[in-house]
Write a protein that holds these residues in place. Structure first.
Motif, PDB file in Angstrom:
ATOM      1  N   PHE A 163       0.828  -1.207   0.000  1.00  0.00           N
ATOM      2  CA  PHE A 163       0.000   0.000   0.000  1.00  0.00           C
ATOM      3  C   PHE A 163       0.862   1.255   0.000  1.00  0.00           C
ATOM      4  N   SER A 164       0.290   2.294  -0.599  1.00  0.00           N
ATOM      5  CA  SER A 164       1.001   3.564  -0.735  1.00  0.00           C
ATOM      6  C   SER A 164       1.051   4.314   0.598  1.00  0.00           C
ATOM      7  N   ALA A 165       1.854   5.385   0.617  1.00  0.00           N
ATOM      8  CA  ALA A 165       1.958   6.219   1.821  1.00  0.00           C
ATOM      9  C   ALA A 165       0.586   6.786   2.204  1.00  0.00           C
ATOM     10  N   ASP A 166      -0.205   7.198   1.220  1.00  0.00           N
ATOM     11  CA  ASP A 166      -1.529   7.761   1.524  1.00  0.00           C
ATOM     12  C   ASP A 166      -2.440   6.730   2.176  1.00  0.00           C
ATOM     13  N   SER A 167      -2.455   5.526   1.592  1.00  0.00           N
ATOM     14  CA  SER A 167      -3.311   4.471   2.150  1.00  0.00           C
ATOM     15  C   SER A 167      -2.857   4.115   3.564  1.00  0.00           C
ATOM     16  N   LEU A 168      -1.541   4.029   3.733  1.00  0.00           N
ATOM     17  CA  LEU A 168      -0.995   3.693   5.047  1.00  0.00           C
ATOM     18  C   LEU A 168      -1.371   4.769   6.066  1.00  0.00           C
ATOM     19  N   SER A 169      -1.193   6.000   5.653  1.00  0.00           N
ATOM     20  CA  SER A 169      -1.452   7.119   6.540  1.00  0.00           C
ATOM     21  C   SER A 169      -2.922   7.137   6.996  1.00  0.00           C
ATOM     22  N   GLU A 170      -3.823   6.885   6.057  1.00  0.00           N
ATOM     23  CA  GLU A 170      -5.249   6.862   6.386  1.00  0.00           C
ATOM     24  C   GLU A 170      -5.552   5.766   7.410  1.00  0.00           C
ATOM     25  N   ARG A 171      -4.893   4.618   7.237  1.00  0.00           N
ATOM     26  CA  ARG A 171      -5.137   3.494   8.149  1.00  0.00           C
ATOM     27  C   ARG A 171      -4.506   3.736   9.522  1.00  0.00           C
ATOM     28  N   ILE A 172      -3.347   4.383   9.549  1.00  0.00           N
ATOM     29  CA  ILE A 172      -2.718   4.691  10.848  1.00  0.00           C
ATOM     30  C   ILE A 172      -3.623   5.659  11.622  1.00  0.00           C
ATOM     31  N   ARG A 173      -4.123   6.663  10.918  1.00  0.00           N
ATOM     32  CA  ARG A 173      -4.983   7.662  11.584  1.00  0.00           C
ATOM     33  C   ARG A 173      -6.278   7.037  12.060  1.00  0.00           C
TER      34      ARG A 173
ATOM     35  N   VAL B 166       3.653   9.138   7.987  1.00  0.00           N
ATOM     36  CA  VAL B 166       3.450   9.665   9.346  1.00  0.00           C
ATOM     37  C   VAL B 166       3.514  11.198   9.412  1.00  0.00           C
ATOM     38  N   GLN B 167       3.918  11.816   8.312  1.00  0.00           N
ATOM     39  CA  GLN B 167       3.880  13.288   8.295  1.00  0.00           C
ATOM     40  C   GLN B 167       2.473  13.803   8.571  1.00  0.00           C
ATOM     41  N   SER B 168       1.490  13.021   8.156  1.00  0.00           N
ATOM     42  CA  SER B 168       0.125  13.464   8.448  1.00  0.00           C
ATOM     43  C   SER B 168      -0.535  12.616   9.532  1.00  0.00           C
ATOM     44  N   CYS B 169       0.283  12.074  10.422  1.00  0.00           N
ATOM     45  CA  CYS B 169      -0.248  11.304  11.553  1.00  0.00           C
ATOM     46  C   CYS B 169       0.350  11.863  12.840  1.00  0.00           C
ATOM     47  N   PRO B 170      -0.192  12.942  13.366  1.00  0.00           N
ATOM     48  CA  PRO B 170       0.424  13.588  14.527  1.00  0.00           C
ATOM     49  C   PRO B 170       0.483  12.700  15.769  1.00  0.00           C
ATOM     50  N   ASN B 171      -0.345  11.650  15.811  1.00  0.00           N
ATOM     51  CA  ASN B 171      -0.336  10.797  17.008  1.00  0.00           C
ATOM     52  C   ASN B 171       0.834   9.837  17.064  1.00  0.00           C
ATOM     53  N   VAL B 172       1.541   9.662  15.935  1.00  0.00           N
ATOM     54  CA  VAL B 172       2.611   8.661  15.933  1.00  0.00           C
ATOM     55  C   VAL B 172       3.812   9.178  16.726  1.00  0.00           C
ATOM     56  N   ARG B 173       4.165   8.429  17.788  1.00  0.00           N
ATOM     57  CA  ARG B 173       5.295   8.839  18.634  1.00  0.00           C
ATOM     58  C   ARG B 173       6.579   8.139  18.225  1.00  0.00           C
ATOM     59  N   HIS B 174       6.439   6.856  17.802  1.00  0.00           N
ATOM     60  CA  HIS B 174       7.645   6.114  17.441  1.00  0.00           C
ATOM     61  C   HIS B 174       7.431   5.251  16.211  1.00  0.00           C
ATOM     62  N   VAL B 175       8.513   5.131  15.435  1.00  0.00           N
ATOM     63  CA  VAL B 175       8.525   4.164  14.336  1.00  0.00           C
ATOM     64  C   VAL B 175       9.637   3.170  14.655  1.00  0.00           C
ATOM     65  N   PHE B 176       9.271   1.902  14.828  1.00  0.00           N
ATOM     66  CA  PHE B 176      10.272   0.863  15.074  1.00  0.00           C
ATOM     67  C   PHE B 176      10.765   0.393  13.714  1.00  0.00           C
ATOM     68  N   VAL B 177      12.087   0.330  13.569  1.00  0.00           N
ATOM     69  CA  VAL B 177      12.636  -0.055  12.267  1.00  0.00           C
ATOM     70  C   VAL B 177      13.521  -1.286  12.420  1.00  0.00           C
ATOM     71  N   SER B 178      13.148  -2.344  11.707  1.00  0.00           N
ATOM     72  CA  SER B 178      14.005  -3.524  11.723  1.00  0.00           C
ATOM     73  C   SER B 178      14.771  -3.548  10.398  1.00  0.00           C
ATOM     74  N   MET B 179      15.956  -4.136  10.410  1.00  0.00           N
ATOM     75  CA  MET B 179      16.821  -4.064   9.225  1.00  0.00           C
ATOM     76  C   MET B 179      16.672  -5.328   8.373  1.00  0.00           C
ATOM     77  N   ARG B 180      15.908  -5.247   7.313  1.00  0.00           N
ATOM     78  CA  ARG B 180      15.771  -6.389   6.400  1.00  0.00           C
ATOM     79  C   ARG B 180      16.993  -6.488   5.480  1.00  0.00           C
ATOM     80  N   THR B 181      17.553  -5.341   5.128  1.00  0.00           N
ATOM     81  CA  THR B 181      18.763  -5.339   4.305  1.00  0.00           C
ATOM     82  C   THR B 181      19.851  -4.603   5.075  1.00  0.00           C
ATOM     83  N   GLU B 182      21.048  -4.607   4.513  1.00  0.00           N
ATOM     84  CA  GLU B 182      22.135  -3.935   5.230  1.00  0.00           C
ATOM     85  C   GLU B 182      22.219  -2.457   4.897  1.00  0.00           C
TER      86      GLU B 182
END
Ligand code: WTA
Length: 670
Positions: free
Chosen positions: A183-193, A223-239
């Protein structure tokens, strides 16, 4: 007795039975049935499960789930009001059911086989390891402020850390919201909100079909348009490093600092386990809500009985975890059963069209569960890609997501399965939580008809409605498919919109759950799904609302209005066909605009939603009250202009002729 030893005993007898000892008791097939009066065959068991659904599900829930406190009420449901509650009073933890109880009996058993995109580089994760990962992650989520009842969004490809993330949420009592990583950033953002998430879990980059996708970057944009997001956890799939900010958390590094033990939350049966967004007939996707005990029980029991899964088998569901199929049959069903499940990160044709079967050989997969669209695609590449590999481990083949045509079914059965394995065409939906109609379970040698889902699962009572909302009682009938009584796996509501839930599923045919699909009941009483009855199209097994695509097309400044319909597509099942009316002053080149519109849809929704064809028209056919007649457009696209149906409400019949003519020209051009 633990579920694992319990399961192996059940299934040893089951296979003895399959191997020819006819007349073996039903109790060997389902031990609980020993306590059900007068049940001596599997069809009698089905009848019992429907007419004594309370006794049936209570027995299974007691035996197959581990409870912290027992439930006092089996169910309390009123479908007409959209009230659905199962196993109230009971407390349990889903991650304990999927992990701890198996770690107690067989810690070193493989829980997950991660079939990475790079062929031959699978990673095995044992139950002990998965529990440890889950606990560390649970503790990390708690430390970062996630509390019981919060919702965490997961934007990851299939991988062990994605499964651990889902289970870590379950462990601490948070809900998860997995968003398909296509899903695109817009779709993701809508679902996060909409889900009100304050935490998003992702990977630096995705790897699929040898190509990298910038998932962390997409999350950054979202997340630029998701003010409630406090943290993004990032796991490393590639190097490859990605830009990290204050808000971002290096997940693997932080997990190492956490304790490997995490106290599981005691959850009520009806607390939310997860929500999962799916398309409906409006422009706004709906977050379907599933709860703890009923969902898990239904996923576990369907996984065992539809696929004939037995202890020690390797289950290969190739669906992405971003869809309900991945939730129920790559994660929850197999893990609740103490099974070994494959997480497939790649595509059916990477590095070549032998990928699935090479994987079946290498991982010794016993049940393979895929989508008709992939089977249709592989069929075109020819039998040699299948025959190169040893598929003798396979016992059952399954399909899901869309109707399977006879040719694809036959190929799957004969070429892939060597006419040895039953093919189960499984019908269900995000809303149903698990499989509702499938050829198995049934008597071991019961017939299977190509391209038919056939038989309702235990506890499922399908009915067909005629156009006036009356139940069709005879066989050889077509109607709207409804389910007449509640079952534990069904969705409970739409997040933040119970009215929409009631309107969509409960009030169309009061007292029945309305599926939105049409079906045929054969003269022998078997069900065959004919397709959606609403404005939802099914592209390669993925649902997309026509209204969602129209919303995007209409955002283009040159477009005045649009109408989107589905049409039969060789490989995808359904393709997307868009009609667009341009604003009067526009003088754009159609080819350029067409490309722009396709890109816009990929960018705003997801690639799979992008129109295959765009036809520019002067006007759209409308009723006198101004509603676009998509039914007519669909017929035109299908080339069925002699059967346009009732045109008495059309405002200006000349419009239809115009579109037919330009469609003919358009198609000749392509
Ligand atoms: C369609 C996927 C025909 C159907 C599990 C349903 C099917 C929608 C089948 C749900 C099948 C699913 N035969 N059609 N065996 N399975 N469908 O929510 O239209 O992504 O309503 O769930 O897919 O799609 P969803």
């Amino acid at each position: 007795m633990s579920l694992i030893s319990f399961g192996s005993r059940v299934f040893r007898s089951y296979y003895l039975h399959v191997l020819g000892r006819r007349g073996c008791s039903t109790a060997a097939f389902m031990p609980e049935s020993a306590g059900f009066d007068g049940v001596s065959s599997r069809s009698a068991l089905h009848e019992f499960s429907v007419s004594n659904s309370e006794t049936f599900w209570a027995a299974l829930a007691r035996h197959r789930l581990s409870w912290m406190s027992p439930f006092h009420t089996v169910h309390d449901c009123d479908l007409s009001r959209g009230r659905i509650r199962w196993f109230e009073g009971g407390k349990l933890n889903v991650s304990v059911n999927c992990l701890d109880r198996h770690v107690q009996t067989c810690p070193e058993k493989v829980a997950l086989i991660w079939e990475k995109d790079e062929p031959g580089s699978e990673v095995k994760v044992t139950y002990r390891q998965l529990l440890e990962m889950t606990c560390r992650l649970g503790n990390l989520l708690r430390r970062r402020g996630v509390k019981k009842g919060d919702c965490v969004t997961i934007y990851m490809p299939p991988c062990p850390l994605a499964v651990a993330s889902m289970l870590a949420c379950a462990r601490i009592g948070a809900a998860h919201n997995v968003v398909f990583a296509g899903f695109s950033a817009d779709s993701l953002s809508e679902r996060i909100r909409d889900a009100q998430s304050s935490i998003v879990i992702t990977v630096n980059q995705g790897v699929r079909g040898g190509k990298l996708t910038q998932l962390k970057k997409t999350v950054d944009t979202a997340v630029q348009s998701c003010p409630n997001v406090r943290h993004v956890f990032v796991s490393m799939r590639t190097e490859n490093p990605v830009a990290m900010t204050e808000r971002d958390v290096d997940m693997e590094e932080e997990m190492l600092k956490e304790d490997a033990v995490c106290e599981p939350a005691a959850m009520d049966s009806e607390d939310v386990l997860f929500m999962l967004y799916t398309s409906g007939s409006t422009g706004k996707p709906k977050g379907l809500v599933h709860t703890q005990a009923g969902y898990l029980l239904y996923a576990a029991v369907t996984h065992r009985y539809v696929f004939g899964y037995s202890d020690g088998d390797v289950f290969g569901c190739v669906a992405d975890i971003g869809w309900i199929t991945g939730h129920s049959y790559a994660v929850y069903g197999p893990l609740a059963n103490g099974g070994t499940t494959v997480l497939f990160e790649s595509t059916p044709i990477y590095p070549d069209p032998g990928r699935y079967w090479e994987m079946v050989q290498r991982l010794k997969i016993n049940q393979f569960y895929g989508a008709p669209t992939a089977i249709r695609l592989l069929l075109k590449y020819g039998d040699q890609w299948v025959q190169k590999y040893d598929r003798s481990s396979l016992k059952t083949l399954g399909t899901v997501g869309e109707p399977i045509n006879t040719e694809a079914w036959q190929w799957y059965y004969s070429v892939v399965g060597g006419e040895r394995c039953p093919v189960v065409d499984t019908w269900w939906q995000t809303e149903t939580g698990g499989i509702c109609i499938a050829p198995r379970p049934s008597e071991p040698d019961a017939e299977i008809i190509p391209g038919m889902a056939m038989r309702p699962f235990f506890g499922i009572k399908p009915v067909l409605m005629d156009s006036k909302g009356k139940v069709l009682t005879s066989n050889d009938a077509n109607g709207a498919l409804c389910i007449a009584q509640p079952w534990p796996g069904m969705a409970r509501t739409i997040h933040n919109d119970h009215e929409r839930f009631k309107d969509t599923y409960c009030q169309q045919y009061p007292g029945y759950f309305s599926t939105g699909d049409g079906a045929h009941r054969s003269k022998d009483g078997y069900y065959q799904i004919t397709g959606r009855l609403d404005d939802v199209i099914n592209v390669s097994g993925h649902r997309i609302g026509t209204a969602e695509i129209e919303d995007v097309v209409n955002q283009c400044p040159e477009v005045a209005e649009s109408a989107v319909v589905g049409y039969s597509h060789d490989i995808k099942g359904e393709g997307v066909y868009a009609f667009a009316v341009l604003k009067k002053s526009v003088e754009a080149e159609e080819g350029v605009l067409s490309k722009q519109l396709k890109d816009l849809v990929s960018q705003k929704i997801a690639k799979y939603a992008s129109p295959d064809c765009i036809q520019f028209v002067e006007r759209l056919p409308k009723t006198r009250s101004g509603k676009i007649m998509r039914r007519v457009l669909r017929k035109i696209v299908e080339g069925d202009t002699s059967g346009l149906g009732d045109l008495s409400t059309v405002d200006d019949p000349a419009v239809i002729q115009e579109i037919i003519q330009s469609h003919d020209k358009h198609f000749r051009k392509q």
